[in-house]
Motif scaffolding. Structure first.
Motif, PDB file in Angstrom:
ATOM      1  N   LEU A  58      -8.524  12.003  -3.021  1.00  0.00           N
ATOM      2  CA  LEU A  58      -7.185  12.523  -3.305  1.00  0.00           C
ATOM      3  C   LEU A  58      -6.730  13.494  -2.223  1.00  0.00           C
ATOM      4  N   GLY A  59      -7.675  14.240  -1.646  1.00  0.00           N
ATOM      5  CA  GLY A  59      -7.322  15.138  -0.559  1.00  0.00           C
ATOM      6  C   GLY A  59      -6.841  14.380   0.665  1.00  0.00           C
ATOM      7  N   VAL A  60      -7.528  13.277   0.974  1.00  0.00           N
ATOM      8  CA  VAL A  60      -7.123  12.452   2.116  1.00  0.00           C
ATOM      9  C   VAL A  60      -5.738  11.848   1.877  1.00  0.00           C
ATOM     10  N   LEU A  61      -5.532  11.279   0.689  1.00  0.00           N
ATOM     11  CA  LEU A  61      -4.250  10.641   0.389  1.00  0.00           C
ATOM     12  C   LEU A  61      -3.137  11.676   0.244  1.00  0.00           C
ATOM     13  N   GLY A  62      -3.464  12.845  -0.316  1.00  0.00           N
ATOM     14  CA  GLY A  62      -2.467  13.894  -0.468  1.00  0.00           C
ATOM     15  C   GLY A  62      -2.007  14.472   0.855  1.00  0.00           C
ATOM     16  N   SER A  63      -2.834  14.350   1.892  1.00  0.00           N
ATOM     17  CA  SER A  63      -2.417  14.805   3.219  1.00  0.00           C
ATOM     18  C   SER A  63      -1.464  13.807   3.880  1.00  0.00           C
ATOM     19  N   LEU A  64      -1.439  12.567   3.361  1.00  0.00           N
ATOM     20  CA  LEU A  64      -0.534  11.543   3.896  1.00  0.00           C
ATOM     21  C   LEU A  64       0.807  11.554   3.176  1.00  0.00           C
ATOM     22  N   VAL A  65       0.769  11.676   1.851  1.00  0.00           N
ATOM     23  CA  VAL A  65       1.983  11.746   1.033  1.00  0.00           C
ATOM     24  C   VAL A  65       1.810  12.896   0.055  1.00  0.00           C
ATOM     25  N   GLU A  66       2.590  13.940   0.210  1.00  0.00           N
ATOM     26  CA  GLU A  66       2.461  15.113  -0.656  1.00  0.00           C
ATOM     27  C   GLU A  66       2.986  14.799  -2.050  1.00  0.00           C
ATOM     28  N   PRO A  67       2.219  15.108  -3.104  1.00  0.00           N
ATOM     29  CA  PRO A  67       2.702  14.841  -4.463  1.00  0.00           C
ATOM     30  C   PRO A  67       3.918  15.698  -4.796  1.00  0.00           C
ATOM     31  N   PRO A  68       4.981  15.096  -5.345  1.00  0.00           N
ATOM     32  CA  PRO A  68       6.188  15.871  -5.678  1.00  0.00           C
ATOM     33  C   PRO A  68       6.031  16.601  -7.009  1.00  0.00           C
ATOM     34  N   PHE A  69       6.434  17.855  -7.058  1.00  0.00           N
ATOM     35  CA  PHE A  69       6.378  18.631  -8.294  1.00  0.00           C
ATOM     36  C   PHE A  69       7.277  19.842  -8.144  1.00  0.00           C
ATOM     37  N   ASP A  70       7.624  20.449  -9.290  1.00  0.00           N
ATOM     38  CA  ASP A  70       8.490  21.627  -9.296  1.00  0.00           C
ATOM     39  C   ASP A  70       7.743  22.911  -9.619  1.00  0.00           C
ATOM     40  N   ALA A  71       6.510  22.805 -10.084  1.00  0.00           N
ATOM     41  CA  ALA A  71       5.761  23.999 -10.482  1.00  0.00           C
ATOM     42  C   ALA A  71       5.560  24.924  -9.285  1.00  0.00           C
ATOM     43  N   ALA A 112       0.829  -1.204   0.000  1.00  0.00           N
ATOM     44  CA  ALA A 112       0.000   0.000   0.000  1.00  0.00           C
ATOM     45  C   ALA A 112       0.863   1.254   0.000  1.00  0.00           C
ATOM     46  N   ILE A 113       1.945   1.237   0.785  1.00  0.00           N
ATOM     47  CA  ILE A 113       2.831   2.405   0.853  1.00  0.00           C
ATOM     48  C   ILE A 113       3.491   2.660  -0.499  1.00  0.00           C
ATOM     49  N   ALA A 114       3.959   1.590  -1.146  1.00  0.00           N
ATOM     50  CA  ALA A 114       4.620   1.739  -2.446  1.00  0.00           C
ATOM     51  C   ALA A 114       3.645   2.245  -3.505  1.00  0.00           C
ATOM     52  N   VAL A 115       2.426   1.712  -3.492  1.00  0.00           N
ATOM     53  CA  VAL A 115       1.425   2.132  -4.479  1.00  0.00           C
ATOM     54  C   VAL A 115       1.048   3.594  -4.271  1.00  0.00           C
ATOM     55  N   LEU A 116       0.866   4.005  -3.020  1.00  0.00           N
ATOM     56  CA  LEU A 116       0.507   5.399  -2.760  1.00  0.00           C
ATOM     57  C   LEU A 116       1.634   6.339  -3.180  1.00  0.00           C
ATOM     58  N   THR A 117       2.875   5.961  -2.908  1.00  0.00           N
ATOM     59  CA  THR A 117       4.007   6.802  -3.306  1.00  0.00           C
ATOM     60  C   THR A 117       4.047   6.980  -4.822  1.00  0.00           C
ATOM     61  N   GLY A 118       3.842   5.880  -5.558  1.00  0.00           N
ATOM     62  CA  GLY A 118       3.813   5.971  -7.015  1.00  0.00           C
ATOM     63  C   GLY A 118       2.632   6.777  -7.519  1.00  0.00           C
ATOM     64  N   ALA A 119       1.479   6.606  -6.872  1.00  0.00           N
ATOM     65  CA  ALA A 119       0.281   7.337  -7.292  1.00  0.00           C
ATOM     66  C   ALA A 119       0.450   8.836  -7.082  1.00  0.00           C
ATOM     67  N   MET A 120       1.033   9.229  -5.952  1.00  0.00           N
ATOM     68  CA  MET A 120       1.248  10.650  -5.709  1.00  0.00           C
ATOM     69  C   MET A 120       2.303  11.225  -6.654  1.00  0.00           C
ATOM     70  N   GLY A 121       3.258  10.386  -7.072  1.00  0.00           N
ATOM     71  CA  GLY A 121       4.196  10.827  -8.100  1.00  0.00           C
ATOM     72  C   GLY A 121       3.478  11.131  -9.401  1.00  0.00           C
ATOM     73  N   ALA A 122       2.487  10.298  -9.740  1.00  0.00           N
ATOM     74  CA  ALA A 122       1.689  10.537 -10.945  1.00  0.00           C
ATOM     75  C   ALA A 122       0.870  11.814 -10.813  1.00  0.00           C
TER      76      ALA A 122
END
Length: 423
Positions: free
Chosen positions: A375-388, A342-352
């Motif tokens: 997405l708000g719930v999951l984004g509060s657990l692992v912040e999506p990485p981006f440069d914008a 679950a942790i690996a999938v969430l990390t990859g999903a937030m990367g997407a």
């Protein structure tokens, strides 16, 4: 993460119409061209009301300073809006020590009622409020509306409209109603073109709504349909995130089962539509060593549960379809238990999601991104990485956010046509 280049295929996802509007944003009081004198007056009346909606009680001088309207013209308009019971004018709370007392104009509308409805797989919700913004009542009728047959939903929609009409005090009148639905609307906006969660295709809801309003003596009310994502982001812009969103271009990633998108330009929503505008689920993303996929295929809640091994595919699809909140809770529980899949999938999903934010911000000039729903719930657990250079707000899921937004949408629809409120 490196900034991702955006090609013409990416731009097509968001639609040329939105891109054009983003390049040519007008001011609040821009008049535009065309139309007769009556149209221009209606337009200016609506702009005065929107100014009061957004800024609260204001003096005539403040309203005039933010517009191209002269004080004499504005005085006549305020008089007309008073006659329509849409504004009040009285002494301002703070007065100068010398000179004439200052008066403030404020949005009223206590005599006029607007209603918002939400139709989804779990039933029908409704709320009512005055045009001035005072909450009046709430209604909910729960049922499983999946299966493709719209008859039960139409029956429940009729019952909800009956409740709205019967709950209004005799001295008030229903003047506008907005109905939110999942999926896409027809080009004319009066039917559901497609709603996968409900199993609907080309379902006419306008006829039953008009019939029920006519039976209740409210056939003059404005009726509009809207996508659930569009009214959800409108509710945020008018309500809990009003100060943070302001006039910025905001990109909304929400949904309960899969990602849906909407765009705010200067505080006004442009929703997903048949042309694919703001269809963020179609944004191409790519994980290392894999072929490009659409964001919706990667971040779909069923896919998260299945790919992580939390649930079998059939069980995940059934739970997400019927009880998306319980499905989200199951995935969050797996994360809390430290399940590596679950942790690996969430990390990859937030990367997407981070890649999608990069692409959307580059094409649309986004300044703020709102992650809502699951997405708000999951984004509060692992912040999506981006440069914008955008601000990201991750919100917890809220069951009434859509129906609240539908109320705001109904009020906006009425404020856009003030002179016809007594029709």
């Amino acid at each position: 993460m490196c900034a991702r280049s955006v090609n013409h295929a990416d731009a097509d996802i968001f639609g040329s119409k939105i891109m054009g509007m983003n390049r040519h944003r007008g001011g609040l009081f821009d008049r535009g061209r065309g139309g007769d004198t009556a149209d221009l007056r209606e337009h200016n009346l609506a702009l005065v009301l929107r100014y009061l909606r957004d800024n609260g009680p204001s003096s005539r001088a403040q309203i005039a300073a933010s517009s191209s309207l002269g004080l004499s013209t504005l005085t006549g308009m305020i008089g007309e809006l008073k006659t329509l019971d849409l504004v009040n004018e009285g002494l301002a709370g703070t007065q100068p020590r010398l000179g004439r007392p200052t008066h403030a104009v404020s949005l009223s509308g206590d005599a006029w009622v607007v209603a918002g409805l939400r139709v989804d797989v779990d039933g029908v919700q409704a709320k009512t409020a005055t045009v001035g913004g005072d909450h009046l009542g709430s209604y909910a009728d729960r049922a499983d509306l999946r299966g493709g047959d719209p008859t039960p939903a139409i029956r429940m929609l009729r019952a909800a409209i009956d409740w709205i009409v019967e709950s209004i005090d005799p001295h008030r009148r229903l003047t506008a109603i907005t109905i939110s639905v999942p999926g896409t609307l027809s080009p004319c906006g009066d039917s559901v073109a497609r709603a996968e969660s409900l199993g609907w295709s080309d379902v006419d809801l306008m006829t039953c709504v008009r019939e029920q309003l006519q039976a209740g003596g409210c056939d003059g009310a404005i009726v509009e349909f809207a996508r659930d994502s569009a009214v959800a982001v409108l509710g945020l812009a008018r309500g809990e995130l009003r100060d943070r969103i302001g006039d910025r271009t905001a990109l909304y990633f929400g949904g309960e089962r899969t990602v849906v998108g909407a765009i705010l330009l200067a505080g006004e929503p442009l929703s997903s539509g048949p042309s694919g505008e703001a269809d963020f689920a179609r944004i191409p993303v790519q994980a290392p060593g894999r072929e490009a996929q659409r964001l919706g295929d990667v971040i779909d809640l069923s896919a998260l549960l299945t790919t992580s091994g939390v649930m079998a595919p059939d069980d995940a699809a059934e739970l997400v379809d019927r009880f998306p909140r319980e499905a989200l809770s199951a995935f969050v529980a797996a994360l809390s238990e430290g399940q590596e899949g679950a942790i690996a999938v969430l990390t990859g999903a937030m990367g997407a999601v981070g890649q999608a934010i990069e692409a959307a911000a580059a094409v649309l000039g986004g300044e703020l991104v709102v992650l809502d729903g699951y997405l708000g719930v999951l984004g509060s657990l692992v912040e999506p990485p981006f440069d914008a250079a955008v601000e990201v707000i991750a919100l917890g899921s809220h069951p009434s956010r859509v129906v609240d937004g539908a109320v705001y949408a109904a009020r906006d629809a009425r404020l856009a046509q003030p002179s016809r409120i007594r029709d």
